[in-house]
Design an enzyme around this catalytic site. Structure first.
Site, PDB file in Angstrom:
ATOM      1  N   SER A 125     -65.812  41.559 105.389  1.00 24.86           N
ATOM      2  CA  SER A 125     -66.540  42.505 106.361  1.00 24.86           C
ATOM      3  C   SER A 125     -65.492  43.256 106.946  1.00 24.86           C
ATOM      4  O   SER A 125     -64.106  43.082 106.978  1.00 24.86           O
ATOM      5  CB  SER A 125     -67.282  41.958 107.261  1.00 24.86           C
ATOM      6  OG  SER A 125     -68.497  41.393 106.589  1.00 24.86           O
ATOM      7  N   HIS A 144     -65.097  46.790 106.527  1.00 20.40           N
ATOM      8  CA  HIS A 144     -64.759  48.189 105.688  1.00 20.40           C
ATOM      9  C   HIS A 144     -65.915  48.730 105.659  1.00 20.40           C
ATOM     10  O   HIS A 144     -66.043  49.880 104.969  1.00 20.40           O
ATOM     11  CB  HIS A 144     -64.646  47.638 104.205  1.00 20.40           C
ATOM     12  CG  HIS A 144     -63.443  46.778 104.212  1.00 20.40           C
ATOM     13  ND1 HIS A 144     -62.184  47.005 104.723  1.00 20.40           N
ATOM     14  CD2 HIS A 144     -63.315  45.614 103.680  1.00 20.40           C
ATOM     15  CE1 HIS A 144     -61.332  45.816 104.631  1.00 20.40           C
ATOM     16  NE2 HIS A 144     -61.924  45.110 103.716  1.00 20.40           N
ATOM     17  N   LYS A 200     -62.758  44.903  94.205  1.00 21.89           N
ATOM     18  CA  LYS A 200     -61.598  45.104  94.420  1.00 21.89           C
ATOM     19  C   LYS A 200     -60.549  44.029  94.318  1.00 21.89           C
ATOM     20  O   LYS A 200     -60.961  42.983  94.447  1.00 21.89           O
ATOM     21  CB  LYS A 200     -61.261  45.840  95.842  1.00 21.89           C
ATOM     22  CG  LYS A 200     -62.104  46.923  96.098  1.00 21.89           C
ATOM     23  CD  LYS A 200     -62.312  47.391  97.690  1.00 21.89           C
ATOM     24  CE  LYS A 200     -62.760  46.350  98.484  1.00 21.89           C
ATOM     25  NZ  LYS A 200     -64.019  46.157  98.352  1.00 21.89           N
ATOM     26  N   HIS A 244     -56.484  45.811 104.741  1.00 16.62           N
ATOM     27  CA  HIS A 244     -56.590  44.625 105.737  1.00 16.62           C
ATOM     28  C   HIS A 244     -55.260  44.754 106.346  1.00 16.62           C
ATOM     29  O   HIS A 244     -55.093  43.797 107.218  1.00 16.62           O
ATOM     30  CB  HIS A 244     -56.782  43.382 104.926  1.00 16.62           C
ATOM     31  CG  HIS A 244     -57.597  43.398 103.823  1.00 16.62           C
ATOM     32  ND1 HIS A 244     -57.414  43.349 102.396  1.00 16.62           N
ATOM     33  CD2 HIS A 244     -58.981  43.211 104.070  1.00 16.62           C
ATOM     34  CE1 HIS A 244     -58.457  43.230 101.608  1.00 16.62           C
ATOM     35  NE2 HIS A 244     -59.393  43.244 102.782  1.00 16.62           N
ATOM     36  N   THR A 249     -66.836  76.154 141.891  1.00 17.35           N
ATOM     37  CA  THR A 249     -66.468  77.156 140.680  1.00 17.35           C
ATOM     38  C   THR A 249     -66.140  78.304 141.191  1.00 17.35           C
ATOM     39  O   THR A 249     -65.802  78.317 142.144  1.00 17.35           O
ATOM     40  CB  THR A 249     -67.863  77.315 139.576  1.00 17.35           C
ATOM     41  OG1 THR A 249     -68.702  78.561 140.435  1.00 17.35           O
ATOM     42  CG2 THR A 249     -68.774  76.160 139.403  1.00 17.35           C
ATOM     43  N   ASP A 307     -60.984  73.580 142.860  1.00 18.23           N
ATOM     44  CA  ASP A 307     -61.189  73.867 141.584  1.00 18.23           C
ATOM     45  C   ASP A 307     -60.392  74.667 140.926  1.00 18.23           C
ATOM     46  O   ASP A 307     -59.978  75.891 141.548  1.00 18.23           O
ATOM     47  CB  ASP A 307     -62.808  74.670 141.566  1.00 18.23           C
ATOM     48  CG  ASP A 307     -63.168  74.734 140.061  1.00 18.23           C
ATOM     49  OD1 ASP A 307     -63.344  73.906 139.299  1.00 18.23           O
ATOM     50  OD2 ASP A 307     -63.254  76.147 139.864  1.00 18.23           O
ATOM     51  N   GLY A 344     -60.492  76.658 138.149  1.00 14.17           N
ATOM     52  CA  GLY A 344     -61.125  78.327 138.044  1.00 14.17           C
ATOM     53  C   GLY A 344     -61.039  79.217 139.209  1.00 14.17           C
ATOM     54  O   GLY A 344     -60.770  80.141 139.424  1.00 14.17           O
TER      55      GLY A 344
END
Length: 583
Positions: free
Chosen positions: A59, A61, A109, A222, A495, A562, A564
């Site tokens: 496990s 993978h 594999k 691995h 803002t 802020d 902005g």
């Protein structure tokens, strides 16, 4: 890297994961007493006499291998502990659960544990009279030969087997035919991987050490040692190194049609994976002269959370390509993977608003020169404020506000210096700048400023040249209206609007008829308005964010104004000081 993991226990992680998969997929079921996932319609598959496919391994993978159980790929998959081969008893259970008159193809594999445990189970199944064939994928190109090693490791090239052989089985091909295809794929597949970090095993931490700024080429899935370590380089340079290894064994020739797997090893962002995919396709086609017909891009054979990628290649003919491109019904396979690529031209969209740059003006009026000086001053002030604005923006998230405005400022400077702006007309100039900023500024700021500039331009046009002073005053209220209408923010939401509203308060309180009638009146009014703009920007420090990205950040992080809003004050002050220089 973080070692925290969302699991219940180290001992139960594999069982919990498999049960979660099966619970969410009505097409899958578990074999009682084993970590084996099987197609729920296996009885119908066996009744058709269909060849069945079994695969599996340790496990870690995921989605390999249980995520590929279903129509068109595997019939059953067996899981071991994390990075550990499953016991032969479970492998045998996986085989027997799907063994029928069509025979069984077992795909593994090349790792010693898998060869032993799967091999033993295959022999037991054969002894019971079942027709079972074992296929071993050994596609790792990190090493030049098999000498002094246990052979090449098996990597993501095994997925070519799952896909093509699964498609043949679904077509009703015989075991001999499916096995013959598997041998062609085993011979032709090649894979190489690269990692920027180790993976973290449940309960055990990183699987190996990799210093910051270093990547490892050719490691196993691995965490086994790779070919070499080198400093982290660009995606293009990384692909060059990887493709050089893929092509060393002369499996590919110029003009070959190939299928490509760009496999996320678990921890690479999708953004980076896209970059690597583009680099790989371009290099294979432009430099290696291969024809990339089919591509699979995604995390299909991972190494838990390793930040890395592997590239797998297979030379294909029409038959193999068609098999790879067949639709499947499995939970873990990308739905559009291995579809035949069509190199279509980019779609072109024409727009009158996004027309080519203005023709340079042969003669700039005095008013046009003032516009130029104002734009250059605003740009200079925003470039100078980059670090301040970035520092403020880091409280809300990505910390790029200053960089965004700097990019906008440099663009405006370039437009002014190139002479393409129609500066004799302020409204046309603002529209031209808005069109360009929408391209280069990006994000929320780019959209809001584009909207604001276009609305202000329309306001100026509506008033005409004889009412410029009044139009300038109305432009502030129009800017507030368009930003709040489309952006959704209002006064007090922390803002840029808070800076603009403070400016508007001063303008709204003035007797405009008398104030705008004299140069001194206009100067004093705008100086007061811009001062209020700065104060409004600073006042956001104590406000609760209710709009934009900052609204998702805990209030305890709001210790500064802020970004902005401060940016609004920066350009407003630059505009004021250009029109009415300080005494």
């Amino acid at each position: 890297m973080s070692m925290s993991q969302l699991i219940n226990s180290v001992e139960g992680v594999v069982d919990d994961s498999l049960q979660g998969l099966v619970a969410s997929q009505p097409s899958l079921t578990l074999v009682k007493g084993h970590r084996v996932v099987v197609r729920a319609d296996v009885e119908a598959v066996l009744a058709r006499g269909q060849v069945t496919l079994v695969s599996g391994g340790g496990s870690g993978h995921e989605p390999s291998h249980a995520g590929f159980v279903g129509k068109g790929m595997l019939t059953s998959a067996v899981a071991g502990d994390v990075f550990a081969s499953p016991p032969s008893s479970s492998v045998l259970a996986a085989i027997l659960a799907v063994a029928g008159r069509g025979g069984v193809l077992v795909i593994i594999k090349n790792y010693t544990g898998d060869r032993l445990h799967f091999g033993l189970a295959v022999e037991h199944a054969k002894s019971r009279g079942h027709d079972v064939r074992l296929v071993v994928m050994a596609d790792d190109m990190a090493f030049d030969s098999d000498e002094n090693t246990a052979g090449r490791r098996g990597l993501a090239g095994a997925l070519f087997l799952h896909k093509a052989c699964g498609a043949m089985a679904e077509q009703g091909k015989t075991l001999d035919e499916v096995y013959a295809m598997s041998q062609r794929i085993v011979y032709g597949a090649a894979t190489i991987g690269v990692s920027l970090s180790p993976c973290c095993l449940p309960g055990r931490g990183p699987s190996f050490e990799l210093p910051a700024g270093v990547m490892e080429l050719g490691l196993g899935i691995h965490g086994e040692a790779g070919l070499q370590r080198t400093k982290v380089v660009s995606a293009d340079e990384t692909v060059v190194m990887m493709v050089q290894r893929l092509l060393r064994q002369n499996k590919f020739s110029a003009g070959d049609h190939v299928a490509l797997i760009v496999n996320n090893l678990g921890g690479l962002s999708n953004l980076e994976l896209g970059v690597m995919t583009k680099s790989a396709i371009c290099h294979l086609e432009d430099s290696s002269k291969l024809v990339v017909d089919r591509v699979c891009c995604g995390g299909v054979m991972t190494s838990i959370n390793m930040a890395g990628v592997s590239l797998s290649l297979l030379a294909i003919d029409d038959e193999t390509g068609e098999l790879l491109g067949r639709d499947v019904q499995v939970p873990g396979w990308p739905s559009t993977a291995f579809q035949l690529r069509k190199k279509l031209p980019a779609v072109e969209v024409t727009s009158q608003e996004a027309s080519s740059p203005e023709t340079p003006q042969s003669e700039v009026t005095e008013a046009g020169d003032v516009v130029k000086q104002c734009l250059l001053a605003i740009s200079k002030s925003l470039v100078a404020a980059e670090q301040e604005l970035n520092a403020l923006d880091r409280e809300a998230g990505d910390g790029d506000c200053g960089s965004t405005f700097k990019q906008a400022a440099l663009t405006i400077t370039s437009l002014v210096e190139s002479g393409v702006l129609p500066v004799n007309s302020l409204s046309r100039t603002l529209v031209a700048i808005a069109t360009k900023l929408e391209e280069v500024m990006g994000g929320t700021s780019g959209a809001l400023y584009t909207l604001m500039l276009v609305r202000v331009a329309h306001t100026l046009d509506r008033h005409g040249d004889d009412e410029t002073a009044m139009a300038a005053v109305e432009s502030v209220s129009q800017a507030i209206d368009v930003i709040s209408s489309y952006g959704g923010a209002k006064r007090g939401d922390r803002t840029m609007l808070d800076a603009l509203y403070s400016m508007q308060d001063v303008l709204a309180a003035a007797d405009l008829t008398s104030t705008l009638s004299t140069a001194d009146g206009r100067r004093d009014l705008w100086r007061s308005a811009v001062k209020a703009c700065r104060e409004g920007a600073l006042s956001t420090q104590s406000m609760r964010a209710r709009a934009g990205r900052a609204s998702y950040v805990s209030a305890e992080h709001w210790t500064k104004p802020d970004a902005g809003a401060v940016a609004t004050a920066v350009w407003a002050e630059a505009l004021r000081d250009t029109l009415w220089p300080p005494q």
